[in-house]
Structures are given as structure tokens and as C-alpha cells.
Design an enzyme around this catalytic site. Structure first.
Site, PDB file in Angstrom:
ATOM      1  N   SER A   8     -16.129 -18.178 -13.464  1.00  0.00           N
ATOM      2  CA  SER A   8     -17.006 -17.576 -14.469  1.00  0.00           C
ATOM      3  C   SER A   8     -17.110 -16.073 -14.250  1.00  0.00           C
ATOM      4  O   SER A   8     -17.573 -15.618 -13.195  1.00  0.00           O
ATOM      5  CB  SER A   8     -18.396 -18.204 -14.394  1.00  0.00           C
ATOM      6  OG  SER A   8     -19.303 -17.476 -15.213  1.00  0.00           O
ATOM      7  N   HIS A  31     -13.671 -18.609 -17.485  1.00  0.00           N
ATOM      8  CA  HIS A  31     -14.880 -19.008 -18.201  1.00  0.00           C
ATOM      9  C   HIS A  31     -15.676 -17.765 -18.602  1.00  0.00           C
ATOM     10  O   HIS A  31     -16.025 -16.938 -17.746  1.00  0.00           O
ATOM     11  CB  HIS A  31     -15.730 -19.906 -17.297  1.00  0.00           C
ATOM     12  CG  HIS A  31     -16.865 -20.572 -17.994  1.00  0.00           C
ATOM     13  ND1 HIS A  31     -16.725 -21.713 -18.763  1.00  0.00           N
ATOM     14  CD2 HIS A  31     -18.192 -20.268 -18.027  1.00  0.00           C
ATOM     15  CE1 HIS A  31     -17.904 -22.078 -19.232  1.00  0.00           C
ATOM     16  NE2 HIS A  31     -18.817 -21.215 -18.808  1.00  0.00           N
ATOM     17  N   ASP A  33     -19.062 -16.460 -20.367  1.00  0.00           N
ATOM     18  CA  ASP A  33     -20.405 -16.807 -20.816  1.00  0.00           C
ATOM     19  C   ASP A  33     -20.907 -15.806 -21.842  1.00  0.00           C
ATOM     20  O   ASP A  33     -21.033 -14.613 -21.551  1.00  0.00           O
ATOM     21  CB  ASP A  33     -21.367 -16.830 -19.623  1.00  0.00           C
ATOM     22  CG  ASP A  33     -21.139 -18.029 -18.729  1.00  0.00           C
ATOM     23  OD1 ASP A  33     -21.144 -19.155 -19.254  1.00  0.00           O
ATOM     24  OD2 ASP A  33     -20.949 -17.844 -17.515  1.00  0.00           O
ATOM     25  N   MET A  35     -24.063 -14.874 -24.148  1.00  0.00           N
ATOM     26  CA  MET A  35     -25.502 -15.111 -24.293  1.00  0.00           C
ATOM     27  C   MET A  35     -26.097 -14.084 -25.246  1.00  0.00           C
ATOM     28  O   MET A  35     -25.710 -12.913 -25.217  1.00  0.00           O
ATOM     29  CB  MET A  35     -26.198 -15.012 -22.935  1.00  0.00           C
ATOM     30  CG  MET A  35     -25.595 -15.880 -21.848  1.00  0.00           C
ATOM     31  SD  MET A  35     -26.523 -15.740 -20.297  1.00  0.00           S
ATOM     32  CE  MET A  35     -25.342 -16.438 -19.144  1.00  0.00           C
ATOM     33  N   HIS A  64     -18.043 -20.034 -23.479  1.00  0.00           N
ATOM     34  CA  HIS A  64     -19.240 -20.870 -23.525  1.00  0.00           C
ATOM     35  C   HIS A  64     -20.318 -20.094 -24.279  1.00  0.00           C
ATOM     36  O   HIS A  64     -20.868 -19.119 -23.767  1.00  0.00           O
ATOM     37  CB  HIS A  64     -19.671 -21.185 -22.088  1.00  0.00           C
ATOM     38  CG  HIS A  64     -20.943 -21.960 -21.989  1.00  0.00           C
ATOM     39  ND1 HIS A  64     -21.634 -22.100 -20.799  1.00  0.00           N
ATOM     40  CD2 HIS A  64     -21.663 -22.656 -22.912  1.00  0.00           C
ATOM     41  CE1 HIS A  64     -22.709 -22.834 -21.001  1.00  0.00           C
ATOM     42  NE2 HIS A  64     -22.752 -23.178 -22.282  1.00  0.00           N
ATOM     43  N   MET A  66     -23.751 -19.569 -25.472  1.00  0.00           N
ATOM     44  CA  MET A  66     -25.169 -19.881 -25.319  1.00  0.00           C
ATOM     45  C   MET A  66     -25.926 -19.012 -26.316  1.00  0.00           C
ATOM     46  O   MET A  66     -26.621 -18.059 -25.961  1.00  0.00           O
ATOM     47  CB  MET A  66     -25.613 -19.614 -23.871  1.00  0.00           C
ATOM     48  CG  MET A  66     -25.053 -20.620 -22.892  1.00  0.00           C
ATOM     49  SD  MET A  66     -25.272 -20.141 -21.166  1.00  0.00           S
ATOM     50  CE  MET A  66     -23.746 -19.237 -20.900  1.00  0.00           C
ATOM     51  N   MET A 135     -24.399 -29.169 -18.415  1.00  0.00           N
ATOM     52  CA  MET A 135     -24.972 -28.092 -17.613  1.00  0.00           C
ATOM     53  C   MET A 135     -25.689 -28.673 -16.400  1.00  0.00           C
ATOM     54  O   MET A 135     -26.513 -29.573 -16.526  1.00  0.00           O
ATOM     55  CB  MET A 135     -25.952 -27.268 -18.446  1.00  0.00           C
ATOM     56  CG  MET A 135     -25.312 -26.457 -19.576  1.00  0.00           C
ATOM     57  SD  MET A 135     -24.131 -25.229 -18.981  1.00  0.00           S
ATOM     58  CE  MET A 135     -25.192 -24.173 -17.972  1.00  0.00           C
ATOM     59  N   ASP A 173     -21.069 -27.064 -15.145  1.00  0.00           N
ATOM     60  CA  ASP A 173     -21.288 -25.626 -15.012  1.00  0.00           C
ATOM     61  C   ASP A 173     -22.690 -25.393 -14.454  1.00  0.00           C
ATOM     62  O   ASP A 173     -23.674 -25.821 -15.055  1.00  0.00           O
ATOM     63  CB  ASP A 173     -21.136 -24.966 -16.388  1.00  0.00           C
ATOM     64  CG  ASP A 173     -21.372 -23.461 -16.367  1.00  0.00           C
ATOM     65  OD1 ASP A 173     -21.548 -22.892 -15.274  1.00  0.00           O
ATOM     66  OD2 ASP A 173     -21.362 -22.852 -17.452  1.00  0.00           O
TER      67      ASP A 173
END
Length: 228
Positions: A8, A31, A33, A35, A64, A66, A135, A173
Site C-alpha cells: 500500500s 495498492h 488508497d 480517500m 481502493h 474509500m 477490511m 487490508d
């Protein structure tokens, strides 16, 4: 069955993202993230950075999301170069339609569940997915401690996947490290997101190899894998 390790970049040095991506060139996926400071209380990177990363590395990107309104934004991440796009079912208005749109644009479609979200209501959706993310921490921040109370949920999900004979990756994760990855693999996970366990290591590439070896050894002894 091969285990996949997805470092990540949330735990990487954001001022050197291209170099940090190259440091884990042996990883299966990178990965990413995303957000939005709405769905989760943190703000990270978006489409322009994903576009830049896709140009800077040959490792496929696992994004991913979020974020709120993934139905609107997720397709843009496929267009930016992501090979896999994960949306949260808690935020999606039409998860089946969104999964089909992601697939139609050429990426793998993945759905994520927060720790308190049960898998059972979504059993009928599984054939629409290429991966399911459970998660093992509350989404929003890196470096959190692994929630071992998620292990039964991972097991139930693996049993569900096996029952339907699906070719569906099961990703975990949050808090994945040398001390927790074997538990996850034994429970049924086969794709592992690791942040600080990789980027906090002196040699990130070696950390990826070591984690993969641990996961594959645990999988080889796991009852769910022996049944296949």
C-alpha cells in the site's frame, strides 16, 4: 494456490512515489488508497496521481476507493490506468451496475466491506465481482492494529465462495504483517494488502517476498485450500 502481495503506497514516501513504486517491483499489485475526507476522515490522492503512477510503474494498480459516490467516480479510475477498482458497498448506490461498468471498461471489479458490514446480505452479488475486500481495520488511516475478530468473517466468506464455485479473489487490508498474514491465509484470504510491513522495512522488496512465502506456506496447510 498462489498468494498475492499488494503493498500500500499509503505507507510510502509521497514525495517519491515513482521510486517507491519501483522499490516493490516484484509485488503482484500496487495498492492505491483513495480517500475523500467524507466516507472516511482522511484525504489522500485522486485520479491525476493514479494516472502518473500508471505511467511510472509496470506493476498493475489496485485502487481502493474509500469515497462517497463511487458510482460516479470509479469508472474514471479505470480510465486513469487502474487494473482493479474496489468500491465500498456501504457507499455504492447500485453495486451490481457499478461492478459491471468497471468490468466493461476493462478492469477487475472489487467490492469492499467495512468491519461491521456482514457478508451474508451480499451473497447473490458475488458472481458479479472479481475480488472481495474484507477490511481488517476501520478504513481511513494506515498503521492500525489488525482486528482478529474479522477472521471468522473471512472464513465465512471463503466458504461462500467455495459453495458457489467462484473464481473470486479474497483480499484483506489492515494491519497485515509477518505476525498476522498466516492467520489471514489460514482463514481463506489469498490477496494481502501490506503497508507499513513493506514500506517500513529496510528492504521493501524482500519484505514482499517474505510475506508471500509466509502466506503460501500457511495456505498450503489450510483446510479450505486442501479441499480444492
Amino acid at each position: 494456490m498462489a498468494a498475492q502481495i499488494n503493498p500500500s503506497i499509503l505507507s510510502a514516501d509521497f514525495s517519491r512515489l515513482a521510486d517507491e513504486a519501483q522499490a516493490v517491483a516484484g509485488a503482484d499489485w500496487l495498492h492505491v488508497d483513495v480517500m475523500d475526507n467524507h466516507f472516511v476522515p482522511n484525504l489522500t490522492l485522486g485520479v491525476p496521481v493514479v494516472e502518473s503512477l500508471a505511467r511510472a510503474t509496470g506493476t498493475p494498480l489496485d485502487c481502493h476507493l474509500m469515497i462517497e459516490a463511487p458510482d460516479r467516480w470509479a469508472p474514471q479510475y479505470v480510465e486513469a490506468g487502474a487494473g482493479s477498482v474496489t468500491f465500498h458497498v456501504e457507499a455504492a448506490a447500485a453495486p451490481v451496475r457499478l461492478a459491471r461498468e468497471i468490468r466493461a471498461k476493462g478492469a477487475r471489479a472489487s467490492m469492499a466491506l467495512r468491519p461491521a458490514t456482514p457478508i451474508e446480505p451480499y451473497e447473490d452479488l458475488l458472481p458479479e465481482l472479481d475480488m472481495l475486500l474484507i477490511m481488517t481495520v476501520e478504513p481511513g488511516f494506515g498503521g492500525q492494529a489488525f482486528l482478529d475478530i474479522m477472521l471468522p468473517k473471512i472464513r465465512r466468506t471463503r466458504e461462500m465462495i467455495s459453495k458457489h464455485g467462484l473464481d473470486l479473489w479474497l483480499q484483506v487490508d489492515g494491519g497485515v504483517s509477518a505476525s498476522t498474514i498466516e492467520q489471514c491465509a489460514d482463514a481463506g484470504a489469498d490477496v494481502f494488502v501490506a503497508g507499513s510491513a513493506v514500506y517500513g522495512a529496510q528492504d521493501p522488496a524482500e519484505a514482499v517476498r517474505a510475506l508471500r512465502n509466509q502466506a503460501e506456506a500457511a495456505t498450503g496447510k489450510a483446510s479450505w485450500a486442501c479441499d480444492h
